[in-house]
Design a protein around this motif. Structure first.
Motif, PDB file in Angstrom:
ATOM      1  N   ARG A 180       0.809  -1.223   0.000  1.00  0.00           N
ATOM      2  CA  ARG A 180       0.000   0.000   0.000  1.00  0.00           C
ATOM      3  C   ARG A 180       0.845   1.278   0.000  1.00  0.00           C
ATOM      4  O   ARG A 180       0.594   2.173  -0.815  1.00  0.00           O
ATOM      5  CB  ARG A 180      -0.983  -0.007   1.180  1.00  0.00           C
ATOM      6  N   PRO A 181       1.849   1.405   0.883  1.00  0.00           N
ATOM      7  CA  PRO A 181       2.644   2.638   0.839  1.00  0.00           C
ATOM      8  C   PRO A 181       3.419   2.808  -0.461  1.00  0.00           C
ATOM      9  O   PRO A 181       3.653   3.936  -0.910  1.00  0.00           O
ATOM     10  CB  PRO A 181       3.586   2.515   2.041  1.00  0.00           C
ATOM     11  N   VAL A 182       3.794   1.668  -1.071  1.00  0.00           N
ATOM     12  CA  VAL A 182       4.489   1.751  -2.360  1.00  0.00           C
ATOM     13  C   VAL A 182       3.531   2.284  -3.416  1.00  0.00           C
ATOM     14  O   VAL A 182       3.887   3.153  -4.223  1.00  0.00           O
ATOM     15  CB  VAL A 182       5.027   0.361  -2.771  1.00  0.00           C
ATOM     16  N   ILE A 183       2.307   1.762  -3.418  1.00  0.00           N
ATOM     17  CA  ILE A 183       1.283   2.245  -4.346  1.00  0.00           C
ATOM     18  C   ILE A 183       0.994   3.714  -4.092  1.00  0.00           C
ATOM     19  O   ILE A 183       0.880   4.513  -5.022  1.00  0.00           O
ATOM     20  CB  ILE A 183      -0.016   1.429  -4.197  1.00  0.00           C
ATOM     21  N   GLU A 184       0.870   4.051  -2.825  1.00  0.00           N
ATOM     22  CA  GLU A 184       0.551   5.440  -2.485  1.00  0.00           C
ATOM     23  C   GLU A 184       1.635   6.388  -2.994  1.00  0.00           C
ATOM     24  O   GLU A 184       1.334   7.429  -3.594  1.00  0.00           O
ATOM     25  CB  GLU A 184       0.404   5.582  -0.971  1.00  0.00           C
ATOM     26  N   ALA A 185       2.894   5.996  -2.771  1.00  0.00           N
ATOM     27  CA  ALA A 185       4.002   6.819  -3.260  1.00  0.00           C
ATOM     28  C   ALA A 185       4.006   6.871  -4.782  1.00  0.00           C
ATOM     29  O   ALA A 185       4.302   7.914  -5.380  1.00  0.00           O
ATOM     30  CB  ALA A 185       5.329   6.252  -2.749  1.00  0.00           C
ATOM     31  N   SER A 186       3.661   5.740  -5.399  1.00  0.00           N
ATOM     32  CA  SER A 186       3.626   5.682  -6.862  1.00  0.00           C
ATOM     33  C   SER A 186       2.517   6.563  -7.420  1.00  0.00           C
ATOM     34  O   SER A 186       2.688   7.218  -8.448  1.00  0.00           O
ATOM     35  CB  SER A 186       3.427   4.239  -7.326  1.00  0.00           C
ATOM     36  N   LEU A 187       1.375   6.576  -6.748  1.00  0.00           N
ATOM     37  CA  LEU A 187       0.261   7.418  -7.185  1.00  0.00           C
ATOM     38  C   LEU A 187       0.652   8.892  -7.145  1.00  0.00           C
ATOM     39  O   LEU A 187       0.318   9.664  -8.045  1.00  0.00           O
ATOM     40  CB  LEU A 187      -0.966   7.169  -6.306  1.00  0.00           C
ATOM     41  N   VAL A 188       1.373   9.255  -6.104  1.00  0.00           N
ATOM     42  CA  VAL A 188       1.854  10.642  -6.007  1.00  0.00           C
ATOM     43  C   VAL A 188       2.879  10.913  -7.097  1.00  0.00           C
ATOM     44  O   VAL A 188       2.854  11.956  -7.765  1.00  0.00           O
ATOM     45  CB  VAL A 188       2.469  10.897  -4.617  1.00  0.00           C
ATOM     46  N   LYS A 189       3.764   9.937  -7.303  1.00  0.00           N
ATOM     47  CA  LYS A 189       4.849  10.079  -8.280  1.00  0.00           C
ATOM     48  C   LYS A 189       4.313  10.322  -9.689  1.00  0.00           C
ATOM     49  O   LYS A 189       4.880  11.115 -10.454  1.00  0.00           O
ATOM     50  CB  LYS A 189       5.710   8.817  -8.255  1.00  0.00           C
ATOM     51  N   VAL A 190       3.233   9.642 -10.042  1.00  0.00           N
ATOM     52  CA  VAL A 190       2.686   9.788 -11.404  1.00  0.00           C
ATOM     53  C   VAL A 190       1.476  10.732 -11.447  1.00  0.00           C
ATOM     54  O   VAL A 190       0.729  10.747 -12.413  1.00  0.00           O
ATOM     55  CB  VAL A 190       2.303   8.409 -12.004  1.00  0.00           C
ATOM     56  N   ASP A 191       1.305  11.481 -10.365  1.00  0.00           N
ATOM     57  CA  ASP A 191       0.231  12.485 -10.297  1.00  0.00           C
ATOM     58  C   ASP A 191      -1.172  11.878 -10.320  1.00  0.00           C
ATOM     59  O   ASP A 191      -2.138  12.554 -10.687  1.00  0.00           O
ATOM     60  CB  ASP A 191       0.351  13.513 -11.436  1.00  0.00           C
ATOM     61  N   ALA A 192      -1.289  10.605  -9.929  1.00  0.00           N
ATOM     62  CA  ALA A 192      -2.613   9.978  -9.935  1.00  0.00           C
ATOM     63  C   ALA A 192      -3.555  10.657  -8.956  1.00  0.00           C
ATOM     64  O   ALA A 192      -4.736  10.859  -9.254  1.00  0.00           O
ATOM     65  CB  ALA A 192      -2.493   8.495  -9.595  1.00  0.00           C
ATOM     66  N   THR A 193      -3.038  10.989  -7.782  1.00  0.00           N
ATOM     67  CA  THR A 193      -3.910  11.627  -6.787  1.00  0.00           C
ATOM     68  C   THR A 193      -4.403  12.979  -7.285  1.00  0.00           C
ATOM     69  O   THR A 193      -5.537  13.378  -7.012  1.00  0.00           O
ATOM     70  CB  THR A 193      -3.160  11.802  -5.455  1.00  0.00           C
ATOM     71  N   LYS A 194      -3.558  13.655  -8.046  1.00  0.00           N
ATOM     72  CA  LYS A 194      -3.964  14.947  -8.616  1.00  0.00           C
ATOM     73  C   LYS A 194      -5.094  14.743  -9.613  1.00  0.00           C
ATOM     74  O   LYS A 194      -6.120  15.450  -9.577  1.00  0.00           O
ATOM     75  CB  LYS A 194      -2.770  15.612  -9.303  1.00  0.00           C
ATOM     76  N   TYR A 195      -4.925  13.771 -10.523  1.00  0.00           N
ATOM     77  CA  TYR A 195      -5.955  13.524 -11.521  1.00  0.00           C
ATOM     78  C   TYR A 195      -7.244  13.030 -10.872  1.00  0.00           C
ATOM     79  O   TYR A 195      -8.336  13.384 -11.275  1.00  0.00           O
ATOM     80  CB  TYR A 195      -5.462  12.502 -12.556  1.00  0.00           C
ATOM     81  N   TRP A 196      -7.078  12.180  -9.855  1.00  0.00           N
ATOM     82  CA  TRP A 196      -8.253  11.674  -9.152  1.00  0.00           C
ATOM     83  C   TRP A 196      -9.016  12.820  -8.502  1.00  0.00           C
ATOM     84  O   TRP A 196     -10.233  12.909  -8.585  1.00  0.00           O
ATOM     85  CB  TRP A 196      -7.807  10.660  -8.105  1.00  0.00           C
ATOM     86  N   LYS A 197      -8.265  13.695  -7.854  1.00  0.00           N
ATOM     87  CA  LYS A 197      -8.893  14.856  -7.210  1.00  0.00           C
ATOM     88  C   LYS A 197      -9.582  15.736  -8.242  1.00  0.00           C
ATOM     89  O   LYS A 197     -10.706  16.205  -8.045  1.00  0.00           O
ATOM     90  CB  LYS A 197      -7.843  15.667  -6.443  1.00  0.00           C
ATOM     91  N   ASP A 198      -8.909  15.935  -9.378  1.00  0.00           N
ATOM     92  CA  ASP A 198      -9.502  16.754 -10.440  1.00  0.00           C
ATOM     93  C   ASP A 198     -10.791  16.128 -10.958  1.00  0.00           C
ATOM     94  O   ASP A 198     -11.793  16.823 -11.164  1.00  0.00           O
ATOM     95  CB  ASP A 198      -8.510  16.912 -11.607  1.00  0.00           C
ATOM     96  N   VAL A 199     -10.758  14.801 -11.153  1.00  0.00           N
ATOM     97  CA  VAL A 199     -11.937  14.099 -11.678  1.00  0.00           C
ATOM     98  C   VAL A 199     -13.127  14.294 -10.753  1.00  0.00           C
ATOM     99  O   VAL A 199     -14.218  14.687 -11.186  1.00  0.00           O
ATOM    100  CB  VAL A 199     -11.642  12.592 -11.869  1.00  0.00           C
ATOM    101  N   PHE A 200     -12.919  14.054  -9.472  1.00  0.00           N
ATOM    102  CA  PHE A 200     -14.071  14.072  -8.569  1.00  0.00           C
ATOM    103  C   PHE A 200     -14.432  15.461  -8.059  1.00  0.00           C
ATOM    104  O   PHE A 200     -15.567  15.687  -7.636  1.00  0.00           O
ATOM    105  CB  PHE A 200     -13.862  13.071  -7.433  1.00  0.00           C
ATOM    106  N   THR A 201     -13.508  16.367  -8.138  1.00  0.00           N
ATOM    107  CA  THR A 201     -13.879  17.760  -7.862  1.00  0.00           C
ATOM    108  C   THR A 201     -14.840  18.249  -8.927  1.00  0.00           C
ATOM    109  O   THR A 201     -15.872  18.881  -8.633  1.00  0.00           O
ATOM    110  CB  THR A 201     -12.632  18.663  -7.836  1.00  0.00           C
ATOM    111  N   ASN A 202     -14.519  17.921 -10.181  1.00  0.00           N
ATOM    112  CA  ASN A 202     -15.396  18.310 -11.287  1.00  0.00           C
ATOM    113  C   ASN A 202     -16.709  17.542 -11.246  1.00  0.00           C
ATOM    114  O   ASN A 202     -17.775  18.111 -11.481  1.00  0.00           O
ATOM    115  CB  ASN A 202     -14.691  18.075 -12.623  1.00  0.00           C
ATOM    116  N   TYR A 203     -16.648  16.244 -10.954  1.00  0.00           N
ATOM    117  CA  TYR A 203     -17.868  15.441 -10.913  1.00  0.00           C
ATOM    118  C   TYR A 203     -18.822  15.949  -9.827  1.00  0.00           C
ATOM    119  O   TYR A 203     -20.030  16.053 -10.047  1.00  0.00           O
ATOM    120  CB  TYR A 203     -17.543  13.969 -10.660  1.00  0.00           C
ATOM    121  N   ASN A 204     -18.269  16.264  -8.679  1.00  0.00           N
ATOM    122  CA  ASN A 204     -19.108  16.698  -7.560  1.00  0.00           C
ATOM    123  C   ASN A 204     -19.808  18.031  -7.810  1.00  0.00           C
ATOM    124  O   ASN A 204     -20.744  18.386  -7.098  1.00  0.00           O
ATOM    125  CB  ASN A 204     -18.277  16.757  -6.271  1.00  0.00           C
TER     126      ASN A 204
END
Length: 257
Positions: A180-204
């Motif tokens: 899990r921490p490896v995935i979490e770091a990887s998500l940050v590394k590839v900006d996944a959390t940013k895209y995820w946040k962007d997706v659901f900020t817009n969806y909401n």
């Protein structure tokens, strides 16, 4: 007098015959015992239930070594394959898509012209899984080292995915904690959390029902699922395909079908 002599001879012959039969039976028991004492546990199990002759004639140590090697080869091959670019994203069987609870969000965003943002989010989740897959070797290694003789014999006589099932059973909890921490770091590394946040900020903005699933947990679960699927396919190849039995011990254990 003749009758007495005849009776004595008859008794003597009967006694000698009985002793000889007893001695023969004893010798048979000793011979039978000696003939099995040097054989492996696997030989006795196979003789009892008529199952596969995989590993026949090998010592238990050789069998366990072969199974550990099969798991090592399978996990190493899967890790290398999935850690490459498009290891997840390019494989339809394991590609990580939006979670079920987010699919309505995806549909809504695509309908309002934000499909490229969704695509980036999906790509980034898969890139995170690919990035994390390169670090699983050492995590599996300890579980493989601890395989017992009993575990090994059950795996050898199990189905095409018995070794993978053993690995899943013995590593999933610990692997998830470490992965899990490896995935979490990887998500940050590839900006996944940013895209995820962007997706659901817009969806909401368009929906009264807000979506906020745990992205790290979701991607971790999907990444491990894809990893174990690939390991199971590698195991099946090693069991059935001589070309996949890439070392001498693998040929000895699995090549005697």
């Amino acid at each position: 007098m003749k009758k007495i002599i005849t009776s004595i001879i008859t008794i003597a012959l009967f006694t000698a015959t009985t002793q000889a039969q007893g001695l023969k039976g004893l010798l048979n028991k000793v011979t039978k015992k000696d003939s099995t004492s040097g054989k492996s546990i696997l030989d006795n199990i196979n003789r009892g239930n008529g199952s596969s002759s995989l590993g026949k004639g090998l010592s238990n140590d050789d069998i366990i070594a072969g199974l550990k090697e099969a798991l090592r080869v399978g996990t190493d091959s899967s890790s290398k394959k999935l850690s490459k670019a498009n290891g997840f994203f390019g494989d339809a069987a394991i590609k990580i898509l939006m979670p079920p609870e987010a699919q309505q969000a995806e549909k809504t965003l695509r309908n309002v012209g934000l499909g490229s943002m969704v695509d980036k989010a999906v790509l980034s989740m898969n890139r995170a899984a690919e990035d994390a897959a390169s670090g699983v070797g050492n995590i599996f290694f300890n579980a493989i080292k601890q395989m017992s003789v009993t575990d090994g014999l059950q795996i050898l006589k199990g189905g095409d995915f018995a070794a993978t099932d053993y690995l899943r059973k013995t590593t999933t909890m610990e692997l998830t904690e470490k992965f899990r921490p490896v995935i979490e770091a990887s998500l940050v590394k590839v900006d996944a959390t940013k895209y995820w946040k962007d997706v659901f900020t817009n969806y909401n903005r368009f929906s009264a029902k807000k979506v906020n699933p745990d992205l790290t947990a979701y991607v971790t679960e999907k990444a491990l699922s894809g990893l174990f699927l690939n390991i199971s396919l590698e195991e099946q190849k090693i069991r059935k395909d001589p070309a996949a039995q890439v070392t001498g011990i693998l040929k000895s254990v699995f090549g005697s079908k």
